[in-house]
Design an enzyme around this catalytic site. Structure first.
Site, PDB file in Angstrom:
ATOM      1  N   GLN A  23       5.867  -8.369  -5.305  1.00 30.63           N
ATOM      2  CA  GLN A  23       5.687  -7.124  -4.427  1.00 30.63           C
ATOM      3  C   GLN A  23       6.175  -7.251  -2.978  1.00 30.63           C
ATOM      4  OE1 GLN A  23       4.011  -4.184  -5.700  1.00 30.63           O
ATOM      5  NE2 GLN A  23       5.019  -3.501  -3.790  1.00 30.63           N
ATOM      6  N   ASP A  25      12.018  -5.994 -12.168  1.00 30.39           N
ATOM      7  CA  ASP A  25      12.184  -5.108 -11.046  1.00 30.39           C
ATOM      8  C   ASP A  25      13.614  -4.753 -10.920  1.00 30.39           C
ATOM      9  OD1 ASP A  25      10.208  -3.942  -9.695  1.00 30.39           O
ATOM     10  OD2 ASP A  25       9.792  -5.936  -8.274  1.00 30.39           O
ATOM     11  N   LYS A  84      -0.577  -1.314 -11.087  1.00 36.32           N
ATOM     12  CA  LYS A  84       0.412  -2.057 -11.838  1.00 36.32           C
ATOM     13  C   LYS A  84      -0.367  -2.853 -12.852  1.00 36.32           C
ATOM     14  CE  LYS A  84       4.373  -1.769  -8.663  1.00 36.32           C
ATOM     15  NZ  LYS A  84       4.863  -2.499  -7.609  1.00 36.32           N
TER      16      LYS A  84
END
Ligand code: NAP
Length: 294
Positions: free
Chosen positions: A98, A121, A54
């Site tokens: 994460q 997200d 990412k």
């Protein structure tokens, strides 16, 4: 008959190219550089790979990546303090924590601490609620990628019978919401669904987000259907070397379906491209600029 392969790598590369151009224009015309804070707690090897991938993609798109690697012993209050700092930092347009988090940290409380306008997200309850209410929202990246792949096959998803297998908050439910917003007729199936193969056989568009290697067989698929395989499963390959397979028996699906996403090379690359898109959109919204459609 062999189905068309939906080439997620190429579609994602094309989207990333358009995002990179938009980021360049934003910097040139407004002096704004979107930035994403990527927070990794602990040393889960799979998470480390995801985070590296990412951060690399963020830099390649001309955005800033602020990496925060915290020890596995980090407490929930410590993590929430960092989130508060990132919420207040104007250089940070998006915050990604994460998952999974170590067991002493409640992921829901951490997600709820993220400023919803920086929730790239799309997991914050406010964004989930806005999506469910049909309001503009930051939407989860993998579901957004699934819908873009489906739309690479079908000009319009309106009226299609869509079956989503899986009802997680990060994939199944938001995919279903996005498909509903596209006017598909959506069924959500899960582990308690009766006669799952028969339910799947009714699908013009089948999305599998289960986490079970090759569970969806060829005879579950309606001839000519579009199949989006979200699953990432490690299975023993030749010589004991692990290989990655999806939730769909790919070779069987290729004999029946109209179009199928491969694993790897289907949904995975789209997830990263959609994360970049969300970060760009967040940066624009935070600066009072129109949000790019792409
Ligand atoms: P999850 O939270 O474990 O949810 C799995 C869902 O599948 C649940 O709703 C579960 O039903 C359902 N399910 C499990 N066994 C089933 C069965 N035998 N029959 C019918 N339904 C069943 O998983 P997730 O986070 O949504 O992820 C799903 C898969 O997508 C995983 O392989 C994951 O690695 C992959 N993934 C890929 C990406 C990507 O970028 N490509 C991103 C995210 C996830 P219940 O609710 O009834 O338990």
């Amino acid at each position: 008959m062999s189905a068309r392969i939906i080439d997620g790598k190429t579609i994602a590369a094309d989207l990333r190219g358009r995002i990179t151009d938009a980021v360049h224009r934003l910097r040139r015309d407004r002096g704004i550089v979107p930035g994403i804070a990527v927070v990794l707690v602990g040393d889960n090897p799979a998470s480390e790979v995801y985070v590296r991938t990412k951060s690399k993609a963020v830099a390649e798109a001309g955005m800033r990546a602020f990496d925060h690697k915290l020890p596995a012993s980090t407490s929930e209050p410590e993590l929430i303090t960092l989130i508060s700092e990132l919420n207040a930092n104007e250089e940070v347009s998006g915050i990604l924590v994460q998952l999974p988090l170590p067991k002493q940290i409640d992921a829901q409380r951490v997600i709820a601490a993220i400023d919803p306008s920086k929730d790239v997200d799309g997991f914050h309850p406010l964004n989930a609620g806005r999506l469910a209410s049909g309001l503009p929202a930051l939407v989860p990246c993998t579901p957004m990628g699934c819908v873009l792949l489906a739309k690479s096959v079908h000009k319009s998803l309106a009226g299609l019978a869509a079956v989503v297998i899986g009802r997680s908050n990060i994939v199944g439910k938001p995919v279903a919401q996005l498909l509903l917003a596209e006017n598909a007729t959506v069924t959500i199936a899960h582990s308690k669904t009766n006669d799952l193969p028969a339910v799947c056989r009714g699908a013009d568009l089948l999305v599998a987000a289960i986490g079970r290697a090759e569970m969806v067989r060829g005879d579950w698929i309606k001839p000519g259907a579009t199949v989006i395989d979200v699953g990432i499963n490690r299975v023993p390959g030749e010589g004991g070397k692990p290989r990655i397979v999806g939730d769909v028996a790919y070779a069987e699906a290729m004999q029946v379906a109209g179009a199928v996403t491969p694993v790897p090379g289907g949904v995975g690359p789209m997830t990263i491209a959609c994360l970049l898109l969300n970060t760009l959109r967040a940066a624009c919204a935070q600066n009072g600029l129109p949000v790019p459609k792409m």
